[in-house]
Motif scaffolding. Structure first.
Motif, PDB file in Angstrom:
ATOM      1  N   GLU A   1       2.181   0.359  -0.764  1.00 23.63           N
ATOM      2  CA  GLU A   1       3.484   0.856  -0.319  1.00 23.63           C
ATOM      3  C   GLU A   1       3.553   2.369  -0.444  1.00 23.63           C
ATOM      4  O   GLU A   1       4.045   3.059   0.462  1.00 23.63           O
ATOM      5  CB  GLU A   1       4.593   0.214  -1.152  1.00 23.63           C
ATOM      6  CG  GLU A   1       4.803  -1.253  -0.862  1.00 23.63           C
ATOM      7  CD  GLU A   1       5.754  -1.905  -1.853  1.00 23.63           C
ATOM      8  OE1 GLU A   1       6.370  -2.918  -1.492  1.00 23.63           O
ATOM      9  OE2 GLU A   1       5.875  -1.388  -2.995  1.00 23.63           O
ATOM     10  N   TYR A   2       3.054   2.898  -1.547  1.00 20.87           N
ATOM     11  CA  TYR A   2       3.047   4.342  -1.743  1.00 20.87           C
ATOM     12  C   TYR A   2       2.179   5.024  -0.689  1.00 20.87           C
ATOM     13  O   TYR A   2       2.572   6.039  -0.103  1.00 20.87           O
ATOM     14  CB  TYR A   2       2.530   4.671  -3.146  1.00 20.87           C
ATOM     15  CG  TYR A   2       2.632   6.140  -3.511  1.00 20.87           C
ATOM     16  CD1 TYR A   2       3.772   6.639  -4.129  1.00 20.87           C
ATOM     17  CD2 TYR A   2       1.591   7.029  -3.222  1.00 20.87           C
ATOM     18  CE1 TYR A   2       3.881   7.988  -4.460  1.00 20.87           C
ATOM     19  CE2 TYR A   2       1.693   8.372  -3.554  1.00 20.87           C
ATOM     20  CZ  TYR A   2       2.838   8.844  -4.171  1.00 20.87           C
ATOM     21  OH  TYR A   2       2.933  10.181  -4.477  1.00 20.87           O
TER      22      TYR A   2
ATOM     23  N   ARG B   1       1.352   3.915   2.318  1.00 26.62           N
ATOM     24  CA  ARG B   1       1.968   3.837   3.649  1.00 26.62           C
ATOM     25  C   ARG B   1       3.103   4.845   3.773  1.00 26.62           C
ATOM     26  O   ARG B   1       3.258   5.511   4.804  1.00 26.62           O
ATOM     27  CB  ARG B   1       2.486   2.419   3.906  1.00 26.62           C
ATOM     28  CG  ARG B   1       1.414   1.405   4.275  1.00 26.62           C
ATOM     29  CD  ARG B   1       2.027   0.153   4.869  1.00 26.62           C
ATOM     30  NE  ARG B   1       2.845  -0.550   3.884  1.00 26.62           N
ATOM     31  CZ  ARG B   1       2.404  -1.512   3.087  1.00 26.62           C
ATOM     32  NH1 ARG B   1       1.132  -1.875   3.151  1.00 26.62           N
ATOM     33  NH2 ARG B   1       3.205  -2.108   2.236  1.00 26.62           N
ATOM     34  N   ARG B   2       3.907   4.956   2.711  1.00 21.72           N
ATOM     35  CA  ARG B   2       5.045   5.874   2.732  1.00 21.72           C
ATOM     36  C   ARG B   2       4.579   7.322   2.903  1.00 21.72           C
ATOM     37  O   ARG B   2       5.108   8.076   3.713  1.00 21.72           O
ATOM     38  CB  ARG B   2       5.834   5.729   1.435  1.00 21.72           C
ATOM     39  CG  ARG B   2       7.129   6.494   1.403  1.00 21.72           C
ATOM     40  CD  ARG B   2       7.768   6.351   0.022  1.00 21.72           C
ATOM     41  NE  ARG B   2       7.863   4.958  -0.374  1.00 21.72           N
ATOM     42  CZ  ARG B   2       7.998   4.543  -1.633  1.00 21.72           C
ATOM     43  NH1 ARG B   2       8.027   5.433  -2.612  1.00 21.72           N
ATOM     44  NH2 ARG B   2       8.097   3.266  -1.908  1.00 21.72           N
TER      45      ARG B   2
ATOM     46  N   CYS C   1       6.521   1.089  -7.146  1.00 19.51           N
ATOM     47  CA  CYS C   1       6.115   0.519  -5.862  1.00 19.51           C
ATOM     48  C   CYS C   1       4.614   0.269  -5.947  1.00 19.51           C
ATOM     49  O   CYS C   1       3.932   0.822  -6.815  1.00 19.51           O
ATOM     50  CB  CYS C   1       6.456   1.438  -4.685  1.00 19.51           C
ATOM     51  SG  CYS C   1       5.516   2.974  -4.637  1.00 19.51           S
TER      52      CYS C   1
ATOM     53  N   LYS D   1       2.455  -0.072 -10.122  1.00 17.44           N
ATOM     54  CA  LYS D   1       3.809  -0.501  -9.781  1.00 17.44           C
ATOM     55  C   LYS D   1       4.749  -0.324 -10.957  1.00 17.44           C
ATOM     56  O   LYS D   1       5.924   0.032 -10.780  1.00 17.44           O
ATOM     57  CB  LYS D   1       3.794  -1.956  -9.331  1.00 17.44           C
ATOM     58  CG  LYS D   1       5.115  -2.418  -8.734  1.00 17.44           C
ATOM     59  CD  LYS D   1       4.975  -3.773  -8.060  1.00 17.44           C
ATOM     60  CE  LYS D   1       6.277  -4.160  -7.356  1.00 17.44           C
ATOM     61  NZ  LYS D   1       6.130  -5.448  -6.633  1.00 17.44           N
TER      62      LYS D   1
END
Length: 321
Positions: free
Chosen positions: A295-296, A298-299, A291, A286
């Motif tokens: 999150e990375y 999922r993106r 992030c 992070k």
């Protein structure tokens, strides 16, 4: 694998040859903003290149230029001419072959672009100038040969010609980066310039080869064959980051690649890049990537990459940088 090859592989470099431009007489063509790295290699004649925010330069036969910031640009036979947009000279259904303008014969160039992995492209783009002009010079025979072969592939229409042309374009990029390193002093620090120093390059190669190793400043200095202090000062002055900060950055680049190309758990990915817990890995990720790993994942997963799976924490004795 050497550090430059490691970085280009990590960035998922892809080359695309868009075709050739064969012109005669007076002409001026304008190109809009673009993604990735644009390149043009001049086979015959010469042109004036104007990039937004940069002084115009003349590019002659045997030379090429790379544009790394996506800025609009134009090429012309004469700087006094008003350029027209490239869409006005392209045929309705461009085939990607050599386009003739005003009958052709005075000027010929091959153009294309390189794409890089989304989210990591800055690793290369930030260390390149907006305009990289590779001039004809001693040792550039390989570059000239590649450009001539690209021209032949586009002109002859043999099976698999675009695949061959794309591979040749990748060689052109590597040759251009080599000339950039050998031909001028770095205006700003960056990892690319460390490759010109055999000692720093050895340390970078070691970090790239085994990012999960328990590296310290002392062990990296030993690999470089330098004292601890000299290594730290030289590395920071050349790269712009301390050796351990660079190591952490490289680990996160590797982790980001694992997050989109494997189905390993966060604990497994963290262990592979040198962290003994999912928590310490997540905090480091992070801090560098701005992030969380999830999150990375999922993106990027929404763009076709594999989704993360949960799993048991690996028992690793590594420590994170």
């Amino acid at each position: 694998m050497d550090p430059l090859s490691e970085v280009l592989s990590l960035l998922k470099l892809r080359s695309y040859v868009s075709g050739g431009f064969d012109a005669a007489g007076d002409w001026a063509i304008r190109f809009g903003p673009h993604e990735g790295i644009k390149f043009h290699a001049v086979v015959a004649g010469s042109c004036w290149l104007s990039v937004e925010g940069e002084l115009p330069v003349q590019v002659n036969a045997g030379e090429c230029f790379l544009l790394s910031r996506g800025l609009p640009f134009s090429i012309a036979s004469d700087l006094s001419l008003d350029p027209i947009h490239v869409s006005q000279v392209l045929p309705p259904n461009p085939s990607g072959r050599i386009l003739s303008y005003n009958g052709g014969g005075d000027y010929l160039s091959i153009g294309g672009h390189f794409t890089l992995a989304e989210g990591q492209a800055d690793l290369l783009l930030q260390v390149l100038p907006p305009l990289l002009h590779v001039r004809d010079q001693l040792g550039s025979a390989t570059l000239r040969w590649c450009v001539e072969r690209m021209r032949q592939e586009l002109a002859e229409g043999q099976p698999g010609d675009f695949i061959v042309a794309q591979q040749l374009a990748t060689i052109v990029l590597v040759q251009a980066l080599r000339f950039y390193l050998s031909g001028r002093k770095a205006e700003n620090p960056g990892w690319l310039f460390a490759l010109a120093d055999k000692r720093l390059c050895a340390a970078m190669a070691a970090m790239h080869a085994t990012p999960g190793e328990r590296w310290t400043l002392q062990t990296l200095a030993r690999v470089a064959g330098m004292s601890r202090t000299a290594f730290a000062v030289t590395f920071k002055g050349t790269v712009g980051l301390s050796p351990i900060a660079y190591l952490t950055h490289w680990r996160m680049m590797q982790a980001a690649d694992h997050l989109v190309s494997s189905r390993c758990s966060l604990a497994e990915i963290g262990s592979a890049v040198g962290y003994d817990s999912e928590k310490s890995f997540g905090a480091a990720f992070k801090r560098v990537m701005r992030c969380s790993p999830r999150e990375y994942g999922r993106r990027q997963g929404g763009k076709g990459g594999p989704m993360l799976r949960s799993g048991p924490t690996s028992s690793s004795t590594h420590t994170g940088g």
